[in-house]
Design a protein around this motif. Structure first.
Motif, PDB file in Angstrom:
ATOM      1  N   ASP A  97       0.870  -1.157  -0.220  1.00 12.93           N
ATOM      2  CA  ASP A  97      -0.211  -0.095  -0.011  1.00 12.93           C
ATOM      3  C   ASP A  97       0.535   1.282   0.123  1.00 12.93           C
ATOM      4  O   ASP A  97       0.566   2.396  -0.754  1.00 12.93           O
ATOM      5  N   LYS A 100       2.295   1.624  -3.364  1.00 17.64           N
ATOM      6  CA  LYS A 100       1.167   1.944  -4.356  1.00 17.64           C
ATOM      7  C   LYS A 100       1.008   3.517  -4.374  1.00 17.64           C
ATOM      8  O   LYS A 100       0.498   4.236  -5.167  1.00 17.64           O
ATOM      9  N   LYS A 106       5.029   4.307  -9.048  1.00 16.24           N
ATOM     10  CA  LYS A 106       3.644   3.816  -9.720  1.00 16.24           C
ATOM     11  C   LYS A 106       3.774   2.772 -10.798  1.00 16.24           C
ATOM     12  O   LYS A 106       3.076   2.084 -11.416  1.00 16.24           O
ATOM     13  N   VAL A 111       3.634  -3.159  -8.829  1.00 16.71           N
ATOM     14  CA  VAL A 111       2.363  -2.595  -9.166  1.00 16.71           C
ATOM     15  C   VAL A 111       1.667  -3.110 -10.546  1.00 16.71           C
ATOM     16  O   VAL A 111       0.563  -3.414 -10.434  1.00 16.71           O
ATOM     17  N   ARG A 112       2.549  -2.983 -11.323  1.00 15.55           N
ATOM     18  CA  ARG A 112       1.868  -3.186 -12.782  1.00 15.55           C
ATOM     19  C   ARG A 112       1.808  -4.811 -13.036  1.00 15.55           C
ATOM     20  O   ARG A 112       0.812  -5.291 -13.635  1.00 15.55           O
TER      21      ARG A 112
END
Length: 134
Positions: A97, A100, A106, A111-112
């Motif tokens: 968290d 992110k 990002k 994350v991706r």
């Protein structure tokens, strides 16, 4: 030097166990992209150790101590391992968290491409996560 992140479920292989062992070969990778990332790792590269599924935190830093070779847990020559050794625990584990929520992170693979178990990081991304964990 390159920078990486590897994921392990703590019930299967935890940061604590890794520290007790002092070194391990990183096996069980059965995804071609993750395997190709293992093949790109060079001795001395730094690696973030991430607890997946339970916890979802970056918990420590490791280093590559031996470059890729045949995975000893399978006879299939397509799969390889690298040897890793622990370097240090993060003072404060960095949660998914938190990662992110950080604008500069990002675009990282964590994350991706959440299911990828071995992924490259830019030096700036690696350093940012270390900063967040200090």
């Amino acid at each position: 030097m390159n920078h990486w992140l590897v994921k392990s479920e703590p019930v299967k292989y935890s940061w604590e166990q890794f520290n007790k062992d002092g070194q391990t070969f990183w096996d069980g990778v059965r995804n071609y992209q993750a395997r190709n990332n293992l093949k790109e790792m060079k001795k001395g590269d730094l690696v973030l150790f991430y607890h997946s599924n339970e916890g979802k935190h970056v918990v420590g830093v490791a280093k590559v101590v031996k470059e890729f070779y045949q995975d000893p847990t399978t006879s299939d020559p397509n799969w390889v391992v690298v040897d890793l050794a622990p370097v240090e625990s993060l003072k404060n584990p960095v949660s998914l968290d938190q990662i992110k929520a950080e604008e500069s992170l990002k675009d990282i693979a964590l994350v991706r491409q959440g299911r990828l178990s071995v992924m490259p990081l830019k030096a700036t991304e690696f350093d940012k996560i270390l900063e967040m964990g200090s």
